[in-house]
Write a protein that holds these residues in place. Structure first.
Motif, PDB file in Angstrom:
ATOM      1  N   GLU A   1      -6.294 -16.700  17.387  1.00 41.19           N
ATOM      2  CA  GLU A   1      -5.089 -16.015  17.860  1.00 41.19           C
ATOM      3  C   GLU A   1      -3.789 -16.725  17.484  1.00 41.19           C
ATOM      4  O   GLU A   1      -2.738 -16.091  17.390  1.00 41.19           O
ATOM      5  CB  GLU A   1      -5.147 -15.839  19.377  1.00 41.19           C
ATOM      6  CG  GLU A   1      -6.174 -14.822  19.833  1.00 41.19           C
ATOM      7  CD  GLU A   1      -5.809 -13.395  19.443  1.00 41.19           C
ATOM      8  OE1 GLU A   1      -4.669 -13.162  18.991  1.00 41.19           O
ATOM      9  OE2 GLU A   1      -6.669 -12.503  19.587  1.00 41.19           O
ATOM     10  N   ILE A   2      -3.847 -18.028  17.247  1.00 33.93           N
ATOM     11  CA  ILE A   2      -2.624 -18.775  16.950  1.00 33.93           C
ATOM     12  C   ILE A   2      -2.429 -18.969  15.448  1.00 33.93           C
ATOM     13  O   ILE A   2      -1.299 -19.137  14.976  1.00 33.93           O
ATOM     14  CB  ILE A   2      -2.648 -20.144  17.663  1.00 33.93           C
ATOM     15  CG1 ILE A   2      -2.789 -19.949  19.174  1.00 33.93           C
ATOM     16  CG2 ILE A   2      -1.387 -20.949  17.390  1.00 33.93           C
ATOM     17  CD1 ILE A   2      -1.672 -19.142  19.789  1.00 33.93           C
ATOM     18  N   PHE A   3      -3.507 -18.928  14.671  1.00 34.42           N
ATOM     19  CA  PHE A   3      -3.389 -19.182  13.237  1.00 34.42           C
ATOM     20  C   PHE A   3      -3.866 -18.007  12.375  1.00 34.42           C
ATOM     21  O   PHE A   3      -3.111 -17.504  11.538  1.00 34.42           O
ATOM     22  CB  PHE A   3      -4.181 -20.446  12.858  1.00 34.42           C
ATOM     23  CG  PHE A   3      -3.563 -21.721  13.344  1.00 34.42           C
ATOM     24  CD1 PHE A   3      -2.519 -22.316  12.655  1.00 34.42           C
ATOM     25  CD2 PHE A   3      -4.030 -22.330  14.497  1.00 34.42           C
ATOM     26  CE1 PHE A   3      -1.950 -23.502  13.105  1.00 34.42           C
ATOM     27  CE2 PHE A   3      -3.465 -23.503  14.961  1.00 34.42           C
ATOM     28  CZ  PHE A   3      -2.418 -24.096  14.257  1.00 34.42           C
ATOM     29  N   LEU A   4      -5.111 -17.578  12.565  1.00 31.67           N
ATOM     30  CA  LEU A   4      -5.742 -16.686  11.591  1.00 31.67           C
ATOM     31  C   LEU A   4      -5.362 -15.220  11.766  1.00 31.67           C
ATOM     32  O   LEU A   4      -4.834 -14.594  10.836  1.00 31.67           O
ATOM     33  CB  LEU A   4      -7.272 -16.847  11.675  1.00 31.67           C
ATOM     34  CG  LEU A   4      -7.801 -18.265  11.405  1.00 31.67           C
ATOM     35  CD1 LEU A   4      -9.323 -18.289  11.501  1.00 31.67           C
ATOM     36  CD2 LEU A   4      -7.341 -18.772  10.049  1.00 31.67           C
ATOM     37  N   VAL A   5      -5.634 -14.654  12.921  1.00 31.50           N
ATOM     38  CA  VAL A   5      -5.427 -13.216  13.123  1.00 31.50           C
ATOM     39  C   VAL A   5      -3.989 -12.776  12.880  1.00 31.50           C
ATOM     40  O   VAL A   5      -3.758 -11.762  12.216  1.00 31.50           O
ATOM     41  CB  VAL A   5      -5.910 -12.802  14.529  1.00 31.50           C
ATOM     42  CG1 VAL A   5      -5.576 -11.336  14.798  1.00 31.50           C
ATOM     43  CG2 VAL A   5      -7.415 -13.028  14.660  1.00 31.50           C
ATOM     44  N   PRO A   6      -2.964 -13.491  13.378  1.00 29.39           N
ATOM     45  CA  PRO A   6      -1.584 -13.039  13.129  1.00 29.39           C
ATOM     46  C   PRO A   6      -1.211 -13.017  11.652  1.00 29.39           C
ATOM     47  O   PRO A   6      -0.288 -12.287  11.257  1.00 29.39           O
ATOM     48  CB  PRO A   6      -0.727 -14.067  13.889  1.00 29.39           C
ATOM     49  CG  PRO A   6      -1.645 -14.640  14.913  1.00 29.39           C
ATOM     50  CD  PRO A   6      -2.997 -14.659  14.273  1.00 29.39           C
ATOM     51  N   ASN A   7      -1.925 -13.814  10.830  1.00 28.55           N
ATOM     52  CA  ASN A   7      -1.649 -13.855   9.400  1.00 28.55           C
ATOM     53  C   ASN A   7      -2.664 -13.052   8.590  1.00 28.55           C
ATOM     54  O   ASN A   7      -2.778 -13.236   7.376  1.00 28.55           O
ATOM     55  CB  ASN A   7      -1.635 -15.314   8.919  1.00 28.55           C
ATOM     56  CG  ASN A   7      -0.447 -16.086   9.458  1.00 28.55           C
ATOM     57  OD1 ASN A   7       0.653 -15.970   8.945  1.00 28.55           O
ATOM     58  ND2 ASN A   7      -0.678 -16.882  10.500  1.00 28.55           N
ATOM     59  N   ASN A   8      -3.402 -12.171   9.279  1.00 32.79           N
ATOM     60  CA  ASN A   8      -4.385 -11.296   8.627  1.00 32.79           C
ATOM     61  C   ASN A   8      -5.436 -12.077   7.833  1.00 32.79           C
ATOM     62  O   ASN A   8      -5.813 -11.703   6.721  1.00 32.79           O
ATOM     63  CB  ASN A   8      -3.675 -10.284   7.715  1.00 32.79           C
ATOM     64  CG  ASN A   8      -2.852  -9.287   8.503  1.00 32.79           C
ATOM     65  OD1 ASN A   8      -3.184  -8.937   9.633  1.00 32.79           O
ATOM     66  ND2 ASN A   8      -1.751  -8.834   7.916  1.00 32.79           N
ATOM     67  N   ILE A   9      -5.882 -13.165   8.424  1.00 27.31           N
ATOM     68  CA  ILE A   9      -6.961 -13.972   7.846  1.00 27.31           C
ATOM     69  C   ILE A   9      -8.169 -13.825   8.759  1.00 27.31           C
ATOM     70  O   ILE A   9      -8.051 -13.946   9.978  1.00 27.31           O
ATOM     71  CB  ILE A   9      -6.561 -15.458   7.740  1.00 27.31           C
ATOM     72  CG1 ILE A   9      -5.323 -15.606   6.848  1.00 27.31           C
ATOM     73  CG2 ILE A   9      -7.707 -16.287   7.184  1.00 27.31           C
ATOM     74  CD1 ILE A   9      -4.774 -17.018   6.815  1.00 27.31           C
ATOM     75  N   ILE A  10      -9.318 -13.545   8.173  1.00 21.62           N
ATOM     76  CA  ILE A  10     -10.510 -13.317   8.992  1.00 21.62           C
ATOM     77  C   ILE A  10     -11.527 -14.421   8.771  1.00 21.62           C
ATOM     78  O   ILE A  10     -11.426 -15.216   7.831  1.00 21.62           O
ATOM     79  CB  ILE A  10     -11.151 -11.943   8.701  1.00 21.62           C
ATOM     80  CG1 ILE A  10     -11.911 -11.981   7.359  1.00 21.62           C
ATOM     81  CG2 ILE A  10     -10.128 -10.834   8.710  1.00 21.62           C
ATOM     82  CD1 ILE A  10     -12.817 -10.785   7.161  1.00 21.62           C
ATOM     83  N   ASP A  11     -12.495 -14.457   9.658  1.00 27.07           N
ATOM     84  CA  ASP A  11     -13.628 -15.364   9.553  1.00 27.07           C
ATOM     85  C   ASP A  11     -14.848 -14.552   9.145  1.00 27.07           C
ATOM     86  O   ASP A  11     -14.793 -13.313   9.086  1.00 27.07           O
ATOM     87  CB  ASP A  11     -13.856 -16.068  10.892  1.00 27.07           C
ATOM     88  CG  ASP A  11     -14.936 -17.126  10.807  1.00 27.07           C
ATOM     89  OD1 ASP A  11     -15.082 -17.740   9.740  1.00 27.07           O
ATOM     90  OD2 ASP A  11     -15.641 -17.339  11.811  1.00 27.07           O
ATOM     91  N   GLY A  12     -15.946 -15.209   8.869  1.00 25.86           N
ATOM     92  CA  GLY A  12     -17.166 -14.497   8.526  1.00 25.86           C
ATOM     93  C   GLY A  12     -17.908 -14.038   9.775  1.00 25.86           C
ATOM     94  O   GLY A  12     -17.491 -14.275  10.907  1.00 25.86           O
ATOM     95  N   GLY A  13     -19.019 -13.361   9.593  1.00 20.78           N
ATOM     96  CA  GLY A  13     -19.892 -12.980  10.684  1.00 20.78           C
ATOM     97  C   GLY A  13     -19.322 -11.893  11.577  1.00 20.78           C
ATOM     98  O   GLY A  13     -18.443 -11.112  11.191  1.00 20.78           O
ATOM     99  N   ILE A  14     -19.851 -11.858  12.803  1.00 17.94           N
ATOM    100  CA  ILE A  14     -19.419 -10.869  13.785  1.00 17.94           C
ATOM    101  C   ILE A  14     -17.938 -11.041  14.112  1.00 17.94           C
ATOM    102  O   ILE A  14     -17.240 -10.054  14.393  1.00 17.94           O
ATOM    103  CB  ILE A  14     -20.266 -10.991  15.073  1.00 17.94           C
ATOM    104  CG1 ILE A  14     -21.753 -10.852  14.750  1.00 17.94           C
ATOM    105  CG2 ILE A  14     -19.838  -9.945  16.087  1.00 17.94           C
ATOM    106  CD1 ILE A  14     -22.124  -9.535  14.113  1.00 17.94           C
ATOM    107  N   THR A  15     -17.453 -12.265  14.073  1.00 15.49           N
ATOM    108  CA  THR A  15     -16.035 -12.509  14.330  1.00 15.49           C
ATOM    109  C   THR A  15     -15.166 -11.796  13.299  1.00 15.49           C
ATOM    110  O   THR A  15     -14.149 -11.180  13.652  1.00 15.49           O
ATOM    111  CB  THR A  15     -15.732 -14.019  14.304  1.00 15.49           C
ATOM    112  OG1 THR A  15     -16.572 -14.688  15.254  1.00 15.49           O
ATOM    113  CG2 THR A  15     -14.278 -14.286  14.638  1.00 15.49           C
ATOM    114  N   GLY A  16     -15.560 -11.846  12.039  1.00 15.47           N
ATOM    115  CA  GLY A  16     -14.804 -11.148  11.004  1.00 15.47           C
ATOM    116  C   GLY A  16     -14.820  -9.643  11.190  1.00 15.47           C
ATOM    117  O   GLY A  16     -13.785  -8.974  11.024  1.00 15.47           O
ATOM    118  N   ILE A  17     -15.994  -9.103  11.540  1.00 16.26           N
ATOM    119  CA  ILE A  17     -16.086  -7.666  11.801  1.00 16.26           C
ATOM    120  C   ILE A  17     -15.206  -7.284  12.987  1.00 16.26           C
ATOM    121  O   ILE A  17     -14.534  -6.243  12.982  1.00 16.26           O
ATOM    122  CB  ILE A  17     -17.552  -7.264  12.056  1.00 16.26           C
ATOM    123  CG1 ILE A  17     -18.410  -7.539  10.818  1.00 16.26           C
ATOM    124  CG2 ILE A  17     -17.652  -5.789  12.451  1.00 16.26           C
ATOM    125  CD1 ILE A  17     -19.880  -7.265  11.017  1.00 16.26           C
TER     126      ILE A  17
END
Length: 305
Positions: free
Chosen positions: A49-65
């Motif tokens: 919430e502080i780094f990835l999502v606001p900058n439209n960066i995703i992670d792998g796995g269920i989190t990315g989905i």
């Protein structure tokens, strides 16, 4: 006419074996595990919430989905993190074990709540590269802590374990395939630049997870075969402060008896050990391998005189 009675042979009695009793964790161990999993999950939620999502960066796995689904539906990320992981927690409970499933449930719930609480907090940076790097580091530390204490924050590994049992692919190959598909989908939703930044964050997190689980003081196993095994063993004990074990071996080609030295060292001691072996027997066979964990025995370093 005479009749004869035939007695049926009774089946051999099978000695009943006592059921295997699983070791129960003490209240202190349970408390330590719960706190560690919650701290790790909070770090993961903060990274999202502080780094990835606001900058439209995703992670792998269920989190990315979940990130993609939250972006498309405008619903909170925590809802998808919980709902999408729930079926795999049930599968994990049946195929992997109760303790792992409960630990993962705790991690997923903590992660979902953290993302919900931090959803309206301003991002730490709007520089995409910085967000990918530091978000990946923070996520790797968090996931590594959760895994180290027997839990997980993502159901992808559970899917991979179940599917790999019925397919020719390994767990690692299944995880790689799933994440490749998810990170590729990020290019269609967020653009290919952000997809490449997502790969950077994923790679950094992957490396930091290993570092968090194994620790900085990585251990190495050493196998040495030499005719001067006694001198080399004494030198390792006196000059490195490490204990050694002598094993009986036999040469597969010559059939002659061999003495094998086995010991465990840290990666900082590898260069000195190699110099000791080369000094005492330049022709000695030396094999060094990585060890993820060392427990018991007399691994503690002795004083060097």
């Amino acid at each position: 006419m005479t009749s004869s009675k035939h007695k049926k042979a009774s089946p051999p009695k099978v000695k009943a074996t006592a059921p295997i009793r699983h070791h129960k964790l003490s209240p202190l161990d349970i408390t330590r595990r719960v706190i560690a999993i919650m701290v790790g999950a909070i770090l993961v939620g903060t990274a999202l919430e502080i780094f990835l999502v606001p900058n439209n960066i995703i992670d792998g796995g269920i989190t990315g989905i979940s990130i993609i689904a939250a972006h498309l539906t405008k619903l909170p990320l925590g809802i998808f993190l919980f709902l999408l992981n729930l079926p795999f927690l049930i599968i994990g409970y049946k195929s992997i074990g109760k303790t792992f499933a409960l630990s993962t449930l705790l991690g997923v719930i903590t992660l979902a709540v953290t993302t919900q609480l931090l959803h309206h907090v301003d991002p730490f940076t709007d520089q995409t590269l910085l967000a990918a790097v530091f978000g990946g580091i923070l996520m790797g530390v968090g996931v590594g802590i959760v895994i180290r204490f027997g839990g997980s924050t993502d159901g992808t590994e559970i899917v991979a374990i179940v599917v790999s049992k019925r397919s020719p692919f390994s767990v690692g190959q299944m995880v790689m395939f799933i994440n490749f598909f998810i990170l590729g989908s990020a290019g269609l939703v967020f653009g290919w630049d952000n997809a490449m930044f997502s790969l950077i964050a994923y790679y950094i997190a992957f490396k930091v997870i290993d570092l968090t689980i194994e620790g900085f003081d990585e251990s190495k196993s050493v196998w040495i075969i030499s005719d001067n095994y006694r001198d080399i063993g004494d030198a390792i004990v006196s000059r490195l402060g490490r204990g050694v074990t002598y094993l009986n071996g036999e040469g597969g080609y010559s059939g002659s008896a061999k003495q094998v030295i086995f010991c465990v060292i840290t990666r900082l001691e590898e260069a000195k050990l190699k110099s000791i072996v080369t000094e005492l027997d330049p022709l000695a066979f030396l094999a060094v391998g990585n060890i993820h964990d060392v427990k018991g025995g007399r691994f503690r370093k002795k004083d060097i005189h």
